[in-house]
Design an enzyme around this catalytic site. Structure first.
Site, PDB file in Angstrom:
ATOM      1  N   LYS A 129     -65.440 -10.333-147.209  1.00 32.85           N
ATOM      2  CA  LYS A 129     -64.627 -10.296-145.977  1.00 32.85           C
ATOM      3  C   LYS A 129     -63.531  -9.272-146.178  1.00 32.85           C
ATOM      4  O   LYS A 129     -63.125  -9.003-147.313  1.00 32.85           O
ATOM      5  CB  LYS A 129     -63.981 -11.664-145.726  1.00 32.85           C
ATOM      6  N   ASP A 169     -65.067  -9.030-136.756  1.00 34.64           N
ATOM      7  CA  ASP A 169     -64.532 -10.389-136.730  1.00 34.64           C
ATOM      8  C   ASP A 169     -63.413 -10.321-135.678  1.00 34.64           C
ATOM      9  O   ASP A 169     -63.441  -9.422-134.823  1.00 34.64           O
ATOM     10  CB  ASP A 169     -64.007 -10.794-138.128  1.00 34.64           C
TER      11      ASP A 169
END
Ligand code: GLU
Length: 451
Positions: A129, A169
């Site tokens: 991430k 995201d």
């Protein structure tokens, strides 16, 4: 946090001691380790090779400066991150989040969750991430472009189609991915599938935009059918958020026969008793990048806007699909959901329910679909995009959507099977954690320890 296993206790306490300020990360780790109690008890090799101790530490964290010049000629600086958490089963894979709240704790929690989520998809992708505390809200297109280019100038050194494949995201959608991809190509002089969520004209996959929201509904429908002999048909649905996940969850829930009556953003929420008009939401959010406050006047459907976010959980419905952000449902909000007579809570956003909230659902016997299983459709379709890029072909919408449905159904059944093997029948949360963990742990064991 108290564990029955001394080994798990030791790992968790060590982590807490090292990273006392990383609250979200500790919360995510605690939730997974709790589910692994029976697995650790049955498999001594996990402790012998300290698999859990290795699993909770990222393989690599990259932290970098992102300088850029705003429209007034002023030099701005943001912080950039990439957490390369686990590559046991494939290249690091996971989104980039651009939001002012981004810090290492948030990205480590998201990266940790991503390991198990990606494993659950059944596809060969590791967990990662990244992101920045840059806030795209209120910035001009040019400013977003300049920021993305500067961000990628550093990130390009650390990623690659077989190494690490970022995607979107919160705060990173099609526009940002386009600017990031352009810069990667400029620097590396190669056209590869290094990012997913790309535009359809340059290697993106059909159905990737819809995938997280659609996948959430496929998962919910299958779990309702299997565990409750029920479905979306005739149910009222509360959805929070109004971004990409919320919009396509609303569309699919409606197509499956549900009536979605709410949507929200970080300022407030809308209740539309006759059902949300999705074309109006799409126009406001996707085209104009506006606020959900504008919905009632635009839809003219008897809906009402309320300030504040948590009130949305007081709205009576059968199915709740949180699709906004982490920790959006606390214990108090969960009590309201229980009092409303909910049958299911399935998570579209990452870790929207606090541990107290999950406890409330379980006490009340509400079917709980955890994020790492329920929202895995997005990253699963990213992996399908990677496959298409590798073979330099593109599949039809129907082909991708069909594969997505199969993947979401498998996640439900693999979770149920894993839970049953450890005597936790019907527990989708424990089942998802165990099923996601097993594959990664086996791969780590097989690949040995580096001396
Ligand atoms: N950000 C999404 C997630 O939380 C998608 C990641 C991806 O497609 O790589 O799973």
């Amino acid at each position: 946090m108290k564990f029955k296993s001394n080994y798990l206790q030791e790992v968790y306490d060590g982590l807490e001691k090292h990273y006392p300020e990383q609250k979200e990360f500790l919360e995510a780790v605690g939730e997974v380790l709790m589910s692994l109690e029976p697995v650790v008890a049955k498999n001594p090799k996990l402790e012998e090779d300290n698999v859990i101790g290795r699993l909770v530490e990222p393989e690599r964290v990259i932290l970098f400066r992102v300088p850029w010049i705003d429209d007034n000629g002023k030099v701005q600086v943001n912080r950039g991150y990439r957490v390369q958490f686990n590559s046991a089963i494939g290249p690091y894979k996971g989104g980039l989040r651009f939001h002012p709240t981004v810090n290492l704790s948030i990205l480590k929690f998201l990266g940790f969750e991503q390991i198990f989520k990606n494993s659950l998809t059944g596809l060969p992708i590791g967990g990662g991430k990244g992101g920045s505390d840059f806030d795209p809200k209120g910035k001009s297109d040019r400013e977003v472009m300049k920021f993305c280019q500067s961000f990628m100038t550093e990130l390009a050194k650390h990623i690659g189609a077989d190494t690490d494949v970022p995607a979107g995201d919160i705060g990173v959608g099609g526009r940002e991915i386009g600017y990031l991809y352009g810069q990667y190509k400029r620097i590396r002089n190669e056209f590869t599938g290094v990012l997913t969520g790309k535009g359809l004209t340059y290697g993106g996959s059909l159905a990737r935009t819809e995938a997280t929201g659609f996948g959430l509904c496929y998962y919910t429908e299958e779990a309702l059918k299997t565990l409750k002999n029920d479905s979306f048909k005739g149910k009222t649905v509360v959805i929070s958020g109004s971004g990409n996940v919320a919009i396509y969850a609303c569309q699919k829930a409606t197509e499956l026969g549900g009536k979605v009556i709410t949507m929200s953003d970080s300022n407030g929420y809308v209740v539309a008793p006759n059902g949300i008009k999705l074309d109006v939401v799409k126009q406001i959010k996707e085209v104009e990048r506006g606020r959900i406050k504008e919905y009632p006047a635009r839809a003219n459907d008897g809906s009402e806007y309320h300030e504040g976010c948590s009130g949305v959980w007081g709205t009576k419905a059968d199915i709740y699909l949180p699709c906004a952000t982490q920790n959006e449902i606390d214990g108090e909000s969960a009590k309201k959901i229980v009092a409303n007579g909910a049958i299911a809570v399935c998570e579209g956003s990452n870790m929207p329910s606090t541990p107290e909230a999950i406890e409330e659902y379980k006490k009340a016997g509400i079917m709980f679909g955890p994020a790492k299983a329920a929202n895995a459709g997005g990253v699963a379709t990213s992996a399908l995009e990677m496959s298409q890029n590798s073979e330099r072909l593109s599949w039809t919408f129907e082909e991708v959507d069909e594969k997505l449905q199969g993947i979401m159904k498998n996640i439900v059944h693999n979770s149920i099977d894993a839970a049953a093997r450890y005597g936790c029948d019907g527990d989708l949360q424990i089942g998802a954690n165990i099923a996601g963990f097993e594959k990664v742990a086996n791969a780590m064991l097989a690949q040995g320890i580096a001396y």
